[in-house]
Scaffold this motif. Structure first.
Motif, short mmCIF file in Angstrom:
data_model
loop_
_atom_site.label_atom_id
_atom_site.label_comp_id
_atom_site.label_asym_id
_atom_site.label_seq_id
_atom_site.Cartn_x
_atom_site.Cartn_y
_atom_site.Cartn_z
N ILE A 191 -65.61 -114.08 -53.20
CA ILE A 191 -66.60 -115.14 -52.51
C ILE A 191 -65.77 -115.66 -51.33
CG2 ILE A 191 -65.99 -117.11 -54.10
CD1 ILE A 191 -68.70 -118.26 -53.71
N SER A 192 -66.66 -115.53 -50.34
CA SER A 192 -66.15 -116.62 -48.97
C SER A 192 -65.01 -115.88 -48.47
CB SER A 192 -66.15 -117.89 -49.33
OG SER A 192 -65.99 -118.78 -47.99
N LEU A 193 -63.90 -116.68 -48.21
CA LEU A 193 -62.60 -116.17 -47.93
C LEU A 193 -62.10 -115.10 -48.73
CD1 LEU A 193 -60.05 -116.24 -46.20
CD2 LEU A 193 -59.48 -118.08 -47.65
N GLY A 194 -62.09 -115.20 -50.00
CA GLY A 194 -61.82 -114.16 -51.02
C GLY A 194 -62.51 -112.80 -50.61
N GLY A 195 -63.72 -112.89 -50.17
CA GLY A 195 -64.29 -111.49 -50.05
C GLY A 195 -63.80 -111.11 -48.69
N MET A 196 -63.34 -111.75 -47.74
CA MET A 196 -62.60 -111.04 -46.60
C MET A 196 -61.23 -110.57 -47.00
SD MET A 196 -62.83 -114.22 -43.92
CE MET A 196 -61.63 -113.40 -42.69
N VAL A 197 -60.58 -111.26 -48.30
CA VAL A 197 -59.28 -110.43 -48.32
C VAL A 197 -59.62 -109.35 -49.15
CG1 VAL A 197 -57.59 -111.19 -50.12
CG2 VAL A 197 -58.16 -112.76 -48.63
N ALA A 198 -60.70 -109.24 -50.13
CA ALA A 198 -61.16 -108.16 -51.02
C ALA A 198 -61.30 -106.91 -50.05
CB ALA A 198 -62.21 -108.44 -51.92
N LEU A 199 -62.13 -106.94 -48.98
CA LEU A 199 -62.59 -106.20 -48.09
C LEU A 199 -61.25 -105.42 -47.39
CD1 LEU A 199 -64.76 -104.18 -46.93
CD2 LEU A 199 -65.04 -106.25 -45.11
N ARG A 200 -60.59 -106.27 -46.79
CA ARG A 200 -59.22 -105.66 -46.42
C ARG A 200 -58.50 -104.98 -47.36
NH1 ARG A 200 -57.48 -104.14 -41.54
NH2 ARG A 200 -55.42 -105.06 -40.91
N TRP A 201 -58.38 -105.41 -48.69
CA TRP A 201 -57.54 -104.68 -49.84
C TRP A 201 -58.26 -103.34 -49.80
CZ3 TRP A 201 -57.98 -106.80 -55.28
CH2 TRP A 201 -56.85 -105.93 -56.23
N VAL B 127 -59.30 -123.39 -50.46
CA VAL B 127 -58.77 -124.26 -51.41
C VAL B 127 -59.59 -124.28 -52.49
CG1 VAL B 127 -58.04 -125.61 -49.31
CG2 VAL B 127 -60.47 -126.10 -50.52
N ARG B 128 -59.75 -123.02 -53.03
CA ARG B 128 -60.55 -123.12 -54.49
C ARG B 128 -59.62 -122.08 -55.37
NH1 ARG B 128 -63.59 -127.08 -55.49
NH2 ARG B 128 -61.78 -128.01 -54.20
N GLU B 129 -59.32 -122.37 -56.70
CA GLU B 129 -58.78 -121.79 -57.45
C GLU B 129 -59.38 -120.98 -58.69
OE1 GLU B 129 -56.91 -123.94 -61.09
OE2 GLU B 129 -56.39 -125.53 -59.52
N ALA B 130 -58.81 -120.20 -59.56
CA ALA B 130 -59.41 -119.76 -60.71
C ALA B 130 -60.16 -120.35 -61.44
CB ALA B 130 -58.40 -118.89 -61.61
N ARG B 131 -60.00 -121.73 -61.75
CA ARG B 131 -60.61 -122.59 -62.88
C ARG B 131 -61.95 -122.91 -62.16
NH1 ARG B 131 -56.15 -126.87 -64.47
NH2 ARG B 131 -55.46 -126.63 -62.17
N HIS B 132 -62.20 -122.56 -60.73
CA HIS B 132 -63.41 -123.08 -60.30
C HIS B 132 -64.38 -122.24 -60.56
CE1 HIS B 132 -60.93 -126.01 -57.67
NE2 HIS B 132 -61.79 -126.70 -57.90
N ALA C 160 -80.03 -121.20 -53.48
CA ALA C 160 -78.61 -121.64 -53.87
C ALA C 160 -77.76 -122.03 -52.88
CB ALA C 160 -77.95 -120.40 -54.67
N GLY C 161 -76.70 -122.63 -53.00
CA GLY C 161 -75.63 -122.96 -51.80
C GLY C 161 -74.73 -121.95 -51.80
N HIS C 162 -73.61 -122.41 -51.11
CA HIS C 162 -72.52 -121.38 -50.97
C HIS C 162 -71.81 -120.95 -51.85
CE1 HIS C 162 -69.22 -119.51 -48.25
NE2 HIS C 162 -68.39 -120.24 -49.08
N ASP C 163 -71.53 -121.82 -53.09
CA ASP C 163 -71.06 -121.31 -54.31
C ASP C 163 -72.14 -120.89 -55.10
OD1 ASP C 163 -69.42 -121.01 -56.46
OD2 ASP C 163 -68.33 -123.03 -56.04
N LEU C 164 -72.44 -119.78 -54.91
CA LEU C 164 -73.56 -119.05 -55.72
C LEU C 164 -73.15 -118.73 -57.01
CD1 LEU C 164 -76.23 -117.57 -55.57
CD2 LEU C 164 -75.34 -115.69 -54.47
N PRO C 165 -71.94 -118.46 -57.41
CA PRO C 165 -71.73 -118.36 -58.97
C PRO C 165 -71.91 -119.54 -59.83
CG PRO C 165 -70.18 -117.14 -57.31
CD PRO C 165 -71.03 -118.01 -56.56
N LEU C 166 -71.33 -120.74 -59.13
CA LEU C 166 -71.41 -122.09 -59.53
C LEU C 166 -72.96 -122.28 -59.81
CD1 LEU C 166 -69.72 -124.19 -60.93
CD2 LEU C 166 -69.67 -125.17 -58.46
N ASP C 167 -73.55 -122.10 -58.87
CA ASP C 167 -75.26 -122.85 -58.42
C ASP C 167 -76.12 -121.82 -59.60
OD1 ASP C 167 -75.25 -124.47 -56.96
OD2 ASP C 167 -76.10 -124.00 -55.19
N ARG D 223 -61.48 -116.32 -55.46
CA ARG D 223 -62.00 -117.35 -54.89
C ARG D 223 -61.89 -117.63 -53.26
NH1 ARG D 223 -66.35 -120.68 -56.11
NH2 ARG D 223 -66.93 -120.33 -58.20
N GLY D 224 -62.44 -118.54 -52.77
CA GLY D 224 -62.55 -118.68 -51.33
C GLY D 224 -61.32 -119.91 -50.94
#
Length: 261
Positions: A83-93, A17-22, A232-239, A14-15
């Motif tokens: 998603i979002s910040l998580g995507g930055m982390v994943a790409l760096r990984w 201030v979001r967590e797994a449950r989101h 859709a909005g920023h939270d595409l998986p939620l929308d 997630r991105g």
């Protein structure tokens, strides 16, 4: 039971201030559709790790994820959806540890040096983010976040109440919000060459937080496929979770990644 049966094929991140449950059940939906295990991990400062200080660098977030997986004896390589910040982390990984990331799906993400700051975080959202630093009630803060990140949900009140309960159980402190914003803003230099793993970009043209042009520029820079959701909005998986799953299924088939290795 063998490692092949127990290991987590898909890791979801997630991105801000979001967590797994989101993910709201999305990992189970993805796993069922693809026939591959999927689970979400938390970045430090969020969810199960809410007591930890959020790193102020993307590299430190990557190391935290790797430590979590090593502690859980969950061997890779992994397929990563972020998603979002998580995507930055994943790409760096994927950039730093190419043997650990088999393929990557980035949703509504951005990179410093690829897109200007006013597209990486739309200026219209600055006041709302500043409001998030005020001593608001959990439900009020969650309504604020949902107004920034969703466009197609008609159950925002119920979502806000549920998310507020999670925030009460695992509160993200204002200091961690600031630290996560700092990490996102600092980012890291964009790779001269993209990671070797196949990568798909998904974006929302109606994203009110991060301009979809950030994903378009990433696609152009690295030659990655890009699929755009029209409203859709920023939270595409939620929308629109069905759209996301279908896009991933199509891409895996077209890329020859349908079968697990």
């Amino acid at each position: 039971m063998s490692h092949a049966q127990t290991r987590s094929r898909w890791i979801l991140l997630r991105g801000l201030v979001r967590e797994a449950r989101h993910w709201e059940g999305f990992p189970a939906r993805l796993a069922e559709a693809l026939g591959e295990p999927a689970r979400a991990l938390d970045l430090p400062g969020n969810g199960e790790l809410w007591r930890e200080a959020s790193p102020v660098s993307i590299d430190a977030m990557v190391e935290s994820l790797r430590e979590q997986l090593q502690a859980q004896e969950s061997p890779g390589p992994y397929r990563v959806l972020a998603i979002s910040l998580g995507g930055m982390v994943a790409l760096r990984w994927a950039q730093r540890y190419p043997a650990e990331v088999e393929c990557l799906v980035m949703i509504n993400s951005s990179l410093r040096g690829i897109a200007p700051f006013y597209r990486r975080l739309r200026p219209r959202q600055y006041p709302r983010l500043l409001m998030g630093l005020l001593p608001l009630g959990h439900e009020q803060r969650e309504r604020l976040i949902l107004r920034m990140t969703t466009r197609q949900r008609d159950d925002l009140s119920a979502l806000a109440r549920r998310h507020a309960e999670w925030q009460q159980q695992a509160p993200v402190g204002r200091a961690n919000l600031v630290r996560q914003l700092l990490a996102a803003a600092r980012g890291y230099p964009p790779p001269e060459r993209p990671p070797a793993c196949p990568t798909l970009l998904l974006t929302s043209k109606a994203d009110q937080m991060v301009s979809w042009h950030c994903s378009r520029r990433l696609a152009k820079r690295y030659g990655w496929p890009l699929k755009c959701h029209p409203n859709a909005g920023h939270d595409l998986p939620l929308d629109d979770p069905e759209w996301v799953v279908a896009a991933i299924q199509t891409w895996l088939t077209e890329s020859g990644l349908t079968r697990c290795t």
